[in-house]
Write a protein that holds these residues in place. Structure first.
Motif, mmCIF file in Angstrom:
data_model
loop_
_atom_site.group_PDB
_atom_site.id
_atom_site.type_symbol
_atom_site.label_atom_id
_atom_site.label_comp_id
_atom_site.label_asym_id
_atom_site.label_seq_id
_atom_site.Cartn_x
_atom_site.Cartn_y
_atom_site.Cartn_z
ATOM 1 N N MET A 1 0.851 -1.183 0.000
ATOM 2 C CA MET A 1 0.000 0.000 0.000
ATOM 3 C C MET A 1 0.885 1.229 0.000
ATOM 4 O O MET A 1 1.867 1.317 0.727
ATOM 5 C CB MET A 1 -0.907 -0.024 1.231
ATOM 6 N N GLY A 2 0.500 2.203 -0.793
ATOM 7 C CA GLY A 2 1.252 3.442 -0.897
ATOM 8 C C GLY A 2 1.044 4.333 0.313
ATOM 9 O O GLY A 2 0.255 4.041 1.203
ATOM 10 N N ARG A 3 1.773 5.403 0.318
ATOM 11 C CA ARG A 3 1.691 6.343 1.437
ATOM 12 C C ARG A 3 0.779 7.502 1.049
ATOM 13 O O ARG A 3 0.927 8.086 -0.019
ATOM 14 C CB ARG A 3 3.097 6.862 1.742
ATOM 15 N N PHE A 4 -0.162 7.847 1.959
ATOM 16 C CA PHE A 4 -1.100 8.946 1.701
ATOM 17 C C PHE A 4 -0.406 10.274 1.967
ATOM 18 O O PHE A 4 0.214 10.472 3.004
ATOM 19 C CB PHE A 4 -2.332 8.817 2.590
ATOM 20 N N CYS A 5 -0.537 11.175 1.026
ATOM 21 C CA CYS A 5 0.047 12.511 1.162
ATOM 22 C C CYS A 5 -1.001 13.520 0.722
ATOM 23 O O CYS A 5 -1.378 13.565 -0.455
ATOM 24 C CB CYS A 5 1.315 12.622 0.312
ATOM 25 N N PHE A 6 -1.479 14.321 1.660
ATOM 26 C CA PHE A 6 -2.480 15.350 1.357
ATOM 27 C C PHE A 6 -1.751 16.593 0.870
ATOM 28 O O PHE A 6 -0.941 17.183 1.597
ATOM 29 C CB PHE A 6 -3.318 15.646 2.602
ATOM 30 N N SER A 7 -2.030 17.006 -0.332
ATOM 31 C CA SER A 7 -1.289 18.112 -0.951
ATOM 32 C C SER A 7 -1.531 19.447 -0.259
ATOM 33 O O SER A 7 -0.695 20.341 -0.337
ATOM 34 C CB SER A 7 -1.651 18.225 -2.431
ATOM 35 N N LEU A 8 -2.644 19.585 0.446
ATOM 36 C CA LEU A 8 -2.960 20.844 1.117
ATOM 37 C C LEU A 8 -2.722 20.783 2.631
ATOM 38 O O LEU A 8 -3.261 21.586 3.380
ATOM 39 C CB LEU A 8 -4.419 21.223 0.832
ATOM 40 N N GLN A 9 -1.888 19.834 3.070
ATOM 41 C CA GLN A 9 -1.652 19.650 4.500
ATOM 42 C C GLN A 9 -1.057 20.903 5.142
ATOM 43 O O GLN A 9 -1.417 21.260 6.264
ATOM 44 C CB GLN A 9 -0.732 18.446 4.746
ATOM 45 N N ASN A 10 -0.155 21.576 4.436
ATOM 46 C CA ASN A 10 0.437 22.798 4.995
ATOM 47 C C ASN A 10 -0.623 23.859 5.251
ATOM 48 O O ASN A 10 -0.594 24.549 6.282
ATOM 49 C CB ASN A 10 1.516 23.355 4.058
ATOM 50 N N ILE A 11 -1.556 23.978 4.336
ATOM 51 C CA ILE A 11 -2.628 24.960 4.510
ATOM 52 C C ILE A 11 -3.528 24.551 5.671
ATOM 53 O O ILE A 11 -3.922 25.391 6.485
ATOM 54 C CB ILE A 11 -3.431 25.123 3.205
ATOM 55 N N LEU A 12 -3.836 23.254 5.770
ATOM 56 C CA LEU A 12 -4.645 22.768 6.887
ATOM 57 C C LEU A 12 -3.945 23.061 8.215
ATOM 58 O O LEU A 12 -4.583 23.533 9.167
ATOM 59 C CB LEU A 12 -4.921 21.265 6.752
ATOM 60 N N ASN A 13 -2.640 22.816 8.272
ATOM 61 C CA ASN A 13 -1.890 23.114 9.495
ATOM 62 C C ASN A 13 -1.971 24.605 9.839
ATOM 63 O O ASN A 13 -2.139 24.971 11.006
ATOM 64 C CB ASN A 13 -0.427 22.698 9.349
#
Length: 149
Positions: A1-13
């Motif tokens: 299984m691949g690794r999940f990476c949310f592209s907008l994580q920095n904005i969410l933080n």
């Protein structure tokens, strides 16, 4: 299984930090309002005690000097009370403004959390499709190998 990476994580933080900051500002504004309300309560109590002293002085003796002083003190306290009421109105406006900022920050954070959840579900769906494709390929390979034998 691949690794999940949310592209907008920095904005969410960043949105989470802004929400925390808004919560702190709201708490400070609310604490300031409570402090100013306490001051008003103390001034009103002082005025009430002053009025009781004036009434008592009027009933017991007729020292004009003392009566004037008590009346002047009462007028000064009434002025302070009026000023304090204006301070409280400003503090209430600050609390309301801070509450609106907090509400907006919470809405923005929730939007990005929903986007993250949607991206997570899409990621899971894609991973499931990959796994199904691998299983299908493995079954096809095994089946074709058995047919050759």
């Amino acid at each position: 299984m691949g690794r999940f990476c949310f592209s907008l994580q920095n904005i969410l933080n960043m949105k989470e930090k802004l929400e925390t900051q808004a919560k702190n500002e709201y708490a400070q504004a609310n604490a300031h309002l409570l402090m100013e309300q306490e001051k008003l309560w103390q001034l009103e109590n002082r005025l009430q005690r002053n009025q009781e002293l004036l009434k008592k002085e009027l009933e017991t003796s007729l020292t004009l000097k003392k009566i004037r002083k008590l009346r002047q003190d009462g007028e000064v306290l009434e002025n302070y009370i009026q000023q304090q009421k204006l301070v409280i109105v400003r503090c209430e406006a600050e609390v309301e403004n801070a509450r609106k900022k907090l509400t907006e920050a919470m809405k923005e954070r929730k939007i990005f959390e929903k986007l993250r959840e949607k991206a997570w579900r899409q990621f899971q769906k894609e991973e499931l499709l990959k796994e199904q494709k691998e299983v299908d390929e493995l079954v096809s390979y095994t089946y074709s190998k058995e047919r050759k034998n």
